[in-house]
Scaffold this motif. Structure first.
Motif, PDB file in Angstrom:
ATOM      1  N   LEU A   1      -3.655  -0.764   4.647  1.00 43.91           N
ATOM      2  CA  LEU A   1      -2.203  -0.844   4.736  1.00 43.91           C
ATOM      3  C   LEU A   1      -1.627  -2.159   4.233  1.00 43.91           C
ATOM      4  O   LEU A   1      -0.658  -2.179   3.479  1.00 43.91           O
ATOM      5  CB  LEU A   1      -1.743  -0.637   6.182  1.00 43.91           C
ATOM      6  CG  LEU A   1      -1.942   0.750   6.768  1.00 43.91           C
ATOM      7  CD1 LEU A   1      -1.630   0.738   8.259  1.00 43.91           C
ATOM      8  CD2 LEU A   1      -1.062   1.755   6.038  1.00 43.91           C
TER       9      LEU A   1
ATOM     10  N   ALA B   1      -5.690   2.668   0.914  1.00 45.05           N
ATOM     11  CA  ALA B   1      -5.382   1.981  -0.340  1.00 45.05           C
ATOM     12  C   ALA B   1      -6.446   0.937  -0.647  1.00 45.05           C
ATOM     13  O   ALA B   1      -6.884   0.193   0.237  1.00 45.05           O
ATOM     14  CB  ALA B   1      -4.011   1.321  -0.265  1.00 45.05           C
TER      15      ALA B   1
ATOM     16  N   LYS C   1      -8.964   5.014  -6.197  1.00 47.78           N
ATOM     17  CA  LYS C   1      -8.495   6.161  -5.420  1.00 47.78           C
ATOM     18  C   LYS C   1      -9.655   6.761  -4.647  1.00 47.78           C
ATOM     19  O   LYS C   1     -10.603   7.290  -5.222  1.00 47.78           O
ATOM     20  CB  LYS C   1      -7.876   7.210  -6.351  1.00 47.78           C
ATOM     21  CG  LYS C   1      -7.284   8.379  -5.624  1.00 47.78           C
ATOM     22  CD  LYS C   1      -6.109   7.961  -4.766  1.00 47.78           C
ATOM     23  CE  LYS C   1      -5.518   9.169  -4.053  1.00 47.78           C
ATOM     24  NZ  LYS C   1      -4.768   8.832  -2.883  1.00 47.78           N
TER      25      LYS C   1
ATOM     26  N   SER D   1       0.795  -1.235   0.000  1.00 48.67           N
ATOM     27  CA  SER D   1       0.000   0.000   0.000  1.00 48.67           C
ATOM     28  C   SER D   1       0.822   1.277   0.000  1.00 48.67           C
ATOM     29  O   SER D   1       0.234   2.364  -0.006  1.00 48.67           O
ATOM     30  CB  SER D   1      -0.903   0.019   1.228  1.00 48.67           C
ATOM     31  OG  SER D   1      -0.109   0.189   2.401  1.00 48.67           O
TER      32      SER D   1
ATOM     33  N   ASP E   1      -0.404   3.753   2.624  1.00 43.10           N
ATOM     34  CA  ASP E   1      -1.685   4.461   2.512  1.00 43.10           C
ATOM     35  C   ASP E   1      -2.787   3.644   3.185  1.00 43.10           C
ATOM     36  O   ASP E   1      -3.181   2.591   2.685  1.00 43.10           O
ATOM     37  CB  ASP E   1      -2.033   4.681   1.039  1.00 43.10           C
ATOM     38  CG  ASP E   1      -3.352   5.400   0.834  1.00 43.10           C
ATOM     39  OD1 ASP E   1      -3.992   5.805   1.829  1.00 43.10           O
ATOM     40  OD2 ASP E   1      -3.751   5.552  -0.335  1.00 43.10           O
TER      41      ASP E   1
ATOM     42  N   ARG F   1      -6.511  -0.346  -9.317  1.00 47.45           N
ATOM     43  CA  ARG F   1      -6.326   0.546  -8.166  1.00 47.45           C
ATOM     44  C   ARG F   1      -7.469   1.552  -8.139  1.00 47.45           C
ATOM     45  O   ARG F   1      -7.788   2.161  -9.159  1.00 47.45           O
ATOM     46  CB  ARG F   1      -4.996   1.275  -8.253  1.00 47.45           C
ATOM     47  CG  ARG F   1      -4.774   2.191  -7.046  1.00 47.45           C
ATOM     48  CD  ARG F   1      -3.338   2.585  -6.875  1.00 47.45           C
ATOM     49  NE  ARG F   1      -2.515   1.471  -6.462  1.00 47.45           N
ATOM     50  CZ  ARG F   1      -2.219   1.182  -5.197  1.00 47.45           C
ATOM     51  NH1 ARG F   1      -2.691   1.914  -4.225  1.00 47.45           N
ATOM     52  NH2 ARG F   1      -1.445   0.157  -4.907  1.00 47.45           N
TER      53      ARG F   1
END
Length: 134
Positions: free
Chosen positions: A71, A33, A46, A27, A30, A44
């Motif tokens: 994480l 994530a 966002k 991650s 993040d 992915r």
């Protein structure tokens, strides 16, 4: 990177360096994530904030996909076995604990074929990432 004290408190029994490496790769640190697994393709996602991350994760699950969360990128397919919810996995401590639980279980299984040590850890990390000990 994630605070060492948090790792020690939330993921006891797994080396801090191992957790840090997984977080870095999975991650980049993040806690929001998200990666959707759509027909074998990782996408992915966002999120703008926590509420958006929860909404995105729930939408992917409702569409029949799995989602890697937070994480340590805990796959949503693990939620029932972990006794956790999507919302809970966005809590960094809960996520670290869940990842450590999965990795510890994979390591225990890997030691049956490889004994204790690096070979078992490598197999466990492979299983953690791919679901396959190879």
């Amino acid at each position: 990177m994630i605070d060492i004290g948090m790792i020690e408190a939330c993921a006891p029994g797994v080396a801090v360096e191992t957790i840090q490496a997984i977080v870095r790769v999975e991650s980049a640190g993040d806690p929001l994530a998200l990666n959707a697994n759509r027909s074998g393709k990782a996408v992915r996602l966002k999120a703008e904030d926590l509420a958006d991350a929860i909404r995105l994760a729930r939408a992917e699950i409702a569409a029949g996909n799995t989602v890697d969360i937070g994480l340590m990128q805990i796959n949503s397919a693990n939620l029932p076995a972990l006794g956790r919810s999507v919302e809970q996995l966005f809590n960094p401590c809960v996520n670290l604990h869940a990842g450590a639980t999965i990795l510890t279980g994979a390591y225990a299984a890997a030691t049956k074929a490889h004994g204790e040590g690096q070979a078992a850890l490598q197999a466990a990390l492979s299983h953690y990432n791919t679901g396959n000990f190879q």
